[in-house]
Design a protein around this motif. Structure first.
Motif, PDB file in Angstrom:
ATOM      1  N   GLU A 497       0.813  -1.219   0.000  1.00  0.00           N
ATOM      2  CA  GLU A 497       0.000   0.000   0.000  1.00  0.00           C
ATOM      3  C   GLU A 497       0.843   1.264   0.000  1.00  0.00           C
ATOM      4  O   GLU A 497       0.381   2.335  -0.406  1.00  0.00           O
ATOM      5  CB  GLU A 497      -0.939   0.011   1.218  1.00  0.00           C
ATOM      6  N   ASP A 540      -4.812 -11.563   0.568  1.00  0.00           N
ATOM      7  CA  ASP A 540      -4.522 -10.215   1.054  1.00  0.00           C
ATOM      8  C   ASP A 540      -3.445  -9.517   0.222  1.00  0.00           C
ATOM      9  O   ASP A 540      -3.287  -8.294   0.301  1.00  0.00           O
ATOM     10  CB  ASP A 540      -4.100 -10.254   2.525  1.00  0.00           C
ATOM     11  N   ARG A 543      -4.950 -10.274  -5.659  1.00  0.00           N
ATOM     12  CA  ARG A 543      -6.370  -9.967  -5.710  1.00  0.00           C
ATOM     13  C   ARG A 543      -6.897 -10.012  -7.140  1.00  0.00           C
ATOM     14  O   ARG A 543      -6.315  -9.415  -8.049  1.00  0.00           O
ATOM     15  CB  ARG A 543      -6.629  -8.586  -5.104  1.00  0.00           C
ATOM     16  N   LYS A 580     -10.932  -5.426  -4.622  1.00  0.00           N
ATOM     17  CA  LYS A 580     -10.030  -4.312  -4.339  1.00  0.00           C
ATOM     18  C   LYS A 580      -8.917  -4.298  -5.382  1.00  0.00           C
ATOM     19  O   LYS A 580      -7.825  -4.825  -5.176  1.00  0.00           O
ATOM     20  CB  LYS A 580      -9.473  -4.427  -2.923  1.00  0.00           C
ATOM     21  N   GLN A 594      -4.022  -1.694  -2.551  1.00  0.00           N
ATOM     22  CA  GLN A 594      -4.779  -0.637  -1.879  1.00  0.00           C
ATOM     23  C   GLN A 594      -5.966  -1.294  -1.178  1.00  0.00           C
ATOM     24  O   GLN A 594      -6.481  -2.324  -1.627  1.00  0.00           O
ATOM     25  CB  GLN A 594      -5.233   0.442  -2.864  1.00  0.00           C
ATOM     26  N   ASN A 595      -6.406  -0.706  -0.084  1.00  0.00           N
ATOM     27  CA  ASN A 595      -7.456  -1.311   0.736  1.00  0.00           C
ATOM     28  C   ASN A 595      -8.673  -0.414   0.920  1.00  0.00           C
ATOM     29  O   ASN A 595      -9.515  -0.682   1.783  1.00  0.00           O
ATOM     30  CB  ASN A 595      -6.890  -1.669   2.121  1.00  0.00           C
TER      31      ASN A 595
END
Length: 656
Positions: A497, A540, A543, A580, A594-595
């Protein structure tokens, strides 16, 4: 330089136009079956299937395209739905990609393919390389008369795409092909100009008795983009709320960067030649059934990436060590020499090759970019010796292709790469294929060493090798197509991130399954493709959307007396579930985690395609769904997908 190539192309074309004899071309060119149902290995074809008849009537089957793997297909001038899917600036089906709004920009990934991993680490900056031609992307040709293909497509706001190919055989044994694809498109949003060029030159030659053969390619590519950094927070709100002050003119929306651009360039020279030492012919069929070849290939590959900014933007990229313009440039140069021995015989059921490579690399910066971060090294250099073997076998309808490469030692190029596929083809009824891939190598060089005037973007890492194992299979038949791939990745490397390189401590387990089926109802058709993905471990950091679907309903028919015009009229619905999606970082030219934002939405496109003789005409209305769906369509956080726009294009073949 571009004008020089254009002038050279025109002069060659004019000269050949007035100097070549024009044999008649069979009307089957562009008719049914113009493209073979599967590729054929040239070494396994009898002589009478690969020689072009230069006297009498010329048939469409005489116009051959030969891939880097020596698979042979035929110049295809048909109009099919698959051609419609490939009518974009990549000229590939982009089902698993999510395009940014302007052609010539990058793509986000809706799915991943790990079946063709390169043997060695590369320079990186992957967001700039979707339109990059690799060695295996360059084709060679064998044509009885000069052949030309032109692809034109309108740009966004201002600009266009032009992809031109010209190839000719100067004799039965010598062919030269020259091609250039240029893109320049302004885009609807500020700072989204894209300008790229791909120049390709290829040739192939065989001596009169086939003892000596050589083929090669020279490729020069450049990719320039203005970078906006996405919309500002206020502009994002105005876009999502469909503020009428901005809906008619997207250039009014503010962006985060107004003086930033990046460039990626690549130049490659590659050739391969071989000499037949032993050749034994079958006395009955008069064709080679056993031969021994010794060969050599050479590749020089240079690339560089440059990030320019007139003044720093600390609010986006953090602290900086200069007050003026930022000009960060990294370059990469590699040389590869390979010697190989080919043995082709019925006793080994095909072709067997043993090979050895010597590779050198030089990656880095001309000088240290930042003296405040404690990095003392500005270059990574090294060399390595590799060993490997390839096998291409065939027993009736059963085919096997396998390749293994090993680079021993502890250097940055050390590792192994194994690929194998076996497929069975039952006439035109069905084809079943299985594949296996095993790869161990270091991450790309920009994960290992990166420098910038921005303090945060400086690192020197000693990462472990990334281990990738893939097992998959395909089934193709008249009843439908299906594929499944299971991938396991150890030490998966990504940007987090904060845009910093990291390695995942666990294993990523990734399942991708895809099915497709087309239904015909008289003059109507319904083409469906559904992809399901599941990340069992490592979701995590890795994605993808769970579902991606594309459904096309279309009408196809011949119009007017004598059937001079074939038309396709239809609509395409595409949807991917919310996930995401990775964010785009223009300084790194990479995607990062990115979250904060989930992306997933449907789009509807309309199209009208036609074919007159060997000319295909395309009209497309992109994202007509923007008129009645919510304004939540994004390609990446902060980067809206394209609004409604009408595109026009044409693909035209000439056979002189």
């Amino acid at each position: 330089m571009k004008n020089f190539f254009l002038l050279f192309f025109c002069l060659i074309s004019a000269q050949l136009l007035f100097s070549q004899v024009r044999p008649s071309i069979d009307k089957g060119l562009g008719g049914r079956g113009a493209l073979g149902s599967f590729n054929q290995n040239r070494d396994s074809l009898p002589d009478n299937e690969i020689k072009v008849k230069l006297s009498g009537k010329t048939k469409y089957t005489d116009y051959k395209i030969i891939s880097h793997r020596n698979d042979t297909t035929i110049v295809d001038t048909t109009l099919t739905l698959k051609k419609h899917y490939k009518f974009n600036f990549l000229r590939k089906d982009d089902f698993e990609l999510l395009a940014f709004h302007n052609q010539g920009q990058t793509f986000n990934n809706l799915g991943y393919n790990f079946s063709n991993i390169s043997q060695f680490p590369n320079i990186g900056f992957r967001a700039k390389q979707f339109n990059y031609f690799k060695i295996e992307d360059i084709d060679y040709y064998h044509v009885p008369t000069p052949t030309t293909e032109i692809m034109y497509r309108t740009g966004l706001e201002q600009g266009q795409v032009l992809d031109a190919l010209f190839t000719t055989n100067f004799s039965k044994r010598l062919n030269v092909g020259i091609a250039y694809k240029g893109i320049r498109s302004l885009g609807a949003y500020r700072r989204s100009l894209a300008s790229t060029g791909n120049f390709r030159l290829s040739f192939r030659y065989e001596s009169p008795k086939g003892q000596y053969a050589i083929r090669g390619q020279a490729v020069n590519q450049d990719f320039f983009n203005e970078e906006s950094g996405g919309l500002t927070d206020d502009s994002l709100i105005a876009f999502i709320n469909d503020d009428p002050n901005f809906s008619g003119n997207r250039a009014r929306l503010d962006v985060n960067l107004d003086d930033t651009e990046n460039t990626f360039e690549g130049k490659r020279l590659h050739f391969e030649h071989s000499f037949k030492v032993i050749s034994v012919k079958d006395s009955l069929q008069q064709k080679d059934f056993s031969n021994l070849k010794i060969g050599h290939s050479f590749t020089r590959d240079s690339k560089f990436y440059r990030f320019n900014q007139s003044s720093p933007t600390e609010a986006i990229f953090g602290d900086v060590n200069v007050s003026g313009a930022i000009k960060n440039q990294v370059n990469y140069l590699s040389y590869n020499n390979q010697v190989f021995l080919d043995f082709n015989s019925k006793y080994v059921l095909g072709r067997f090759r043993v090979k050895s490579d010597y590779t050198t690399y030089n990656y880095g910066y001309n000088n240290l970019q930042n003296s405040l971060v404690g990095i003392t090294r500005n270059r990574l250099k090294g060399d390595a010796i590799s060993f490997g073997a390839d096998w291409n076998g065939r027993v009736k309808n059963f085919h096997v292709n396998a390749s293994a490469n090993l680079t021993p030692g502890s250097g940055r190029l050390s590792g192994n790469n194994i690929k194998a596929e076996a497929f069975y083809k039952k006439d035109s009824v069905f084809t079943f294929k299985t594949r296996l891939g095993i790869s161990n190598k270091l991450p790309n060089f920009n994960f290992l060493l990166f420098q910038s005037n921005y303090n945060k973007y400086n690192w020197e890492n000693d990462f472990s090798s990334v281990g990738t194992r893939t097992l998959g299979g395909d089934f193709s038949s008249k009843w439908g197509d299906a594929s499944v791939d299971i991938t396991n990745i150890d030490n998966y490397t990504y940007f987090d991130e904060n845009s910093l390189p990291k390695q995942y401590s666990g294993s990523v387990n990734y399942l991708k399954a895809k099915v497709s089926k087309e239904f015909k109802f008289g003059k109507f058709g319904l083409d469906n493709t559904l992809m399901y993905q599941k990340v069992a471990n490592g979701s995590d950091v890795f994605r993808v959307p769970e579902f991606v679907t594309r459904n096309t309903l279309y009408y196809s028919d011949n119009w007017f007396k004598g059937n001079p015009l074939l038309v396709q009229i239809g609509a395409t619905f595409k949807y991917f579930s919310k996930y995401k999606a990775n964010a785009y970082n223009p300084l790194l030219a990479e995607f990062t985690l990115q979250n904060d934002t989930e992306i997933g939405y449907p789009t509807v496109d309309l199209f009208f395609n036609g074919r007159v003789r060997r000319t295909r005409i395309y009209f497309k209305a992109d994202n007509i769904s923007s008129f009645f769906f919510k304004k939540d369509y994004f390609s990446a956080p902060g980067y809206p997908y394209r609004d409604f726009v009408i595109r026009f294009g044409v693909v035209w073949n000439w056979f002189i």
